[in-house]
Motif scaffolding. Structure first.
Motif, mmCIF file in Angstrom:
data_model
loop_
_atom_site.group_PDB
_atom_site.id
_atom_site.type_symbol
_atom_site.label_atom_id
_atom_site.label_comp_id
_atom_site.label_asym_id
_atom_site.label_seq_id
_atom_site.Cartn_x
_atom_site.Cartn_y
_atom_site.Cartn_z
ATOM 1 N N ILE A 93 70.977 44.727 23.247
ATOM 2 C CA ILE A 93 70.807 46.083 23.786
ATOM 3 C C ILE A 93 70.946 46.063 25.305
ATOM 4 O O ILE A 93 71.570 46.953 25.896
ATOM 5 N N ALA A 94 70.356 45.035 25.942
ATOM 6 C CA ALA A 94 70.438 44.924 27.401
ATOM 7 C C ALA A 94 71.894 44.834 27.856
ATOM 8 O O ALA A 94 72.286 45.456 28.854
ATOM 9 N N ILE A 95 72.700 44.062 27.123
ATOM 10 C CA ILE A 95 74.127 43.931 27.459
ATOM 11 C C ILE A 95 74.830 45.282 27.338
ATOM 12 O O ILE A 95 75.605 45.677 28.216
ATOM 13 N N LEU A 96 74.525 46.013 26.254
ATOM 14 C CA LEU A 96 75.130 47.334 26.058
ATOM 15 C C LEU A 96 74.725 48.301 27.164
ATOM 16 O O LEU A 96 75.558 49.058 27.677
ATOM 17 N N VAL A 97 73.424 48.277 27.535
ATOM 18 C CA VAL A 97 72.933 49.165 28.585
ATOM 19 C C VAL A 97 73.575 48.822 29.933
ATOM 20 O O VAL A 97 73.958 49.715 30.695
ATOM 21 N N VAL A 98 73.712 47.525 30.219
ATOM 22 C CA VAL A 98 74.343 47.101 31.472
ATOM 23 C C VAL A 98 75.803 47.548 31.518
ATOM 24 O O VAL A 98 76.260 48.102 32.529
ATOM 25 N N LEU A 99 76.534 47.332 30.411
ATOM 26 C CA LEU A 99 77.946 47.735 30.374
ATOM 27 C C LEU A 99 78.082 49.253 30.495
ATOM 28 O O LEU A 99 78.926 49.754 31.247
ATOM 29 N N GLY A 100 77.239 49.969 29.732
ATOM 30 C CA GLY A 100 77.268 51.431 29.799
ATOM 31 C C GLY A 100 76.853 51.935 31.168
ATOM 32 O O GLY A 100 77.488 52.831 31.740
ATOM 33 N N ILE A 106 79.859 53.850 37.847
ATOM 34 C CA ILE A 106 81.143 53.902 38.561
ATOM 35 C C ILE A 106 81.582 55.368 38.639
ATOM 36 O O ILE A 106 82.044 55.845 39.678
ATOM 37 N N GLY A 107 81.387 56.075 37.525
ATOM 38 C CA GLY A 107 81.683 57.510 37.503
ATOM 39 C C GLY A 107 80.808 58.290 38.466
ATOM 40 O O GLY A 107 81.272 59.208 39.153
ATOM 41 N N ASN A 108 79.513 57.922 38.527
ATOM 42 C CA ASN A 108 78.583 58.621 39.420
ATOM 43 C C ASN A 108 78.934 58.394 40.894
ATOM 44 O O ASN A 108 78.893 59.324 41.705
ATOM 45 N N ILE A 109 79.256 57.134 41.239
ATOM 46 C CA ILE A 109 79.651 56.829 42.620
ATOM 47 C C ILE A 109 80.961 57.535 42.963
ATOM 48 O O ILE A 109 81.139 58.077 44.059
ATOM 49 N N GLY A 110 81.896 57.531 41.973
ATOM 50 C CA GLY A 110 83.155 58.256 42.169
ATOM 51 C C GLY A 110 82.907 59.744 42.357
ATOM 52 O O GLY A 110 83.522 60.396 43.217
ATOM 53 N N GLY A 111 81.986 60.290 41.551
ATOM 54 C CA GLY A 111 81.637 61.709 41.659
ATOM 55 C C GLY A 111 81.012 62.036 43.006
ATOM 56 O O GLY A 111 81.307 63.068 43.617
ATOM 57 N N ALA A 112 80.146 61.131 43.487
ATOM 58 C CA ALA A 112 79.535 61.324 44.810
ATOM 59 C C ALA A 112 80.604 61.278 45.905
ATOM 60 O O ALA A 112 80.542 62.040 46.884
ATOM 61 N N GLY A 202 71.738 55.539 26.354
ATOM 62 C CA GLY A 202 71.872 54.384 27.237
ATOM 63 C C GLY A 202 70.707 54.170 28.178
ATOM 64 O O GLY A 202 69.550 54.293 27.794
ATOM 65 N N TYR A 203 71.038 53.901 29.438
ATOM 66 C CA TYR A 203 70.004 53.553 30.427
ATOM 67 C C TYR A 203 69.168 54.750 30.845
ATOM 68 O O TYR A 203 68.063 54.598 31.395
ATOM 69 N N ILE A 204 69.657 55.971 30.610
ATOM 70 C CA ILE A 204 68.996 57.171 31.130
ATOM 71 C C ILE A 204 67.562 57.303 30.622
ATOM 72 O O ILE A 204 66.628 57.502 31.391
ATOM 73 N N THR A 205 67.379 57.201 29.313
ATOM 74 C CA THR A 205 66.039 57.401 28.754
ATOM 75 C C THR A 205 65.104 56.250 29.112
ATOM 76 O O THR A 205 63.888 56.423 29.186
ATOM 77 N N PHE A 206 65.656 55.055 29.362
ATOM 78 C CA PHE A 206 64.818 53.916 29.763
ATOM 79 C C PHE A 206 64.404 54.014 31.228
ATOM 80 O O PHE A 206 63.356 53.496 31.612
#
Length: 282
Positions: A93-100, A106-112, A202-206
């Protein structure tokens, strides 16, 4: 008297932490994907998108409250709990969360970067670099937790106020939106799944649950506080979603064309001209 002051200070500090966790979750959810999804689905489903929002809010509250309560009562992080359920599951799960998280951030930084381009006319690459440096500084500061709590609360309030303003300028058909929220003309399971995944996936709820854990809010006695913080986080996200939905609906109901290459930016510009476009950037 001194004890009362200490108790009041502790309560205020605890409330600030709870709101910090709620806003951290909400601002994590409200990214470029959130804006694009809401604008695109509203353009497709019109007023019936209100039903999708309603169902997703209910599912979001159940999912996030459940996760945050388990984290708080166990006093362990999500991946540690998963390893207790099935050895090795937490690492997977940690690997999936890190990849996600990497992909979405990357999208958020691009959006900023694009947002700073809209505001100041700089290149998206320069804007992304500035945004990344600001994000790093928040974590480098010794009091990073408090800084992050305050930063996310301010960011959350600014986003909501500006989006509500834009929604008001479009004069959306609120009556139709309310009616179709409970009696939809169209139902999209795909839209519901997308919204739920984008809000508590993904990472949001954690993020918020782990923030509370870092602040020492854990154990069975913390359940009421954790539940309140969890629900507030979803409601903050929902207010933003509803405001954006109404803004897009107001534009669509007037027969204006939304640019599919950047639907959210196009909505803000159509709603409030250049001022709306600058608000989108902010």
């Amino acid at each position: 008297m001194e004890q009362q002051k200490k108790a009041a200070g502790k309560k205020a500090g605890s409330w600030s932490l709870l709101m910090g966790a709620a806003f951290l979750m909400a601002t994590s959810a409200i990214g470029p994907g959130f804006l694009t999804q809401t604008a695109t689905f509203t353009n497709t489903l019109a007023a019936s998108f209100g039903f999708v929002i309603l169902i997703s809010i209910i599912l979001d509250i159940f999912a996030q409250t459940n996760v945050w309560r388990i984290i708080a009562v166990s006093g362990k992080r999500g991946q540690e709990i998963a390893n207790m359920v099935l050895p090795g599951l937490g690492y997977f799960i940690a690997i999936l969360v890190v990849l996600g998280g990497l992909a979405f951030n990357i999208g958020n930084i691009g959006g900023a970067g694009l947002g700073l381009q809209v505001l100041f006319g700089i290149t998206p690459e320069t804007g992304a670099l500035i945004s990344a440096v600001i994000a790093i500084l928040i974590f480098v500061i010794k009091e990073a937790g408090k800084a992050m709590d305050r930063f996310t609360q301010i960011a959350g309030f600014v986003m909501i106020i500006l989006t509500v303003y834009v929604a008001a300028t479009t004069a959306p058909p609120v009556g139709q939106a309310v009616t179709n929220t409970f009696v939809p003309e169209h139902i999209s399971i795909f839209a519901i799944v997308t919204l739920v995944g984008g809000t508590v996936g993904g990472y949001i709820t954690f993020a918020g649950g782990h923030r509370l854990l870092d602040a020492g809010i854990k154990g069975k006695e913390s359940i009421p506080q954790v539940t309140k913080s969890s629900v507030v986080g979803i409601l903050i996200t929902s207010v933003m979603r509803i405001a954006l939905f109404l803004a897009v609906l107001g534009v669509v109901s007037k027969g204006l064309h939304i640019d599919e290459s950047n639907p959210a930016a196009s909505v803000f510009k159509l709603a409030a001209g250049n001022v709306g476009y600058k608000i989108f950037g902010l």
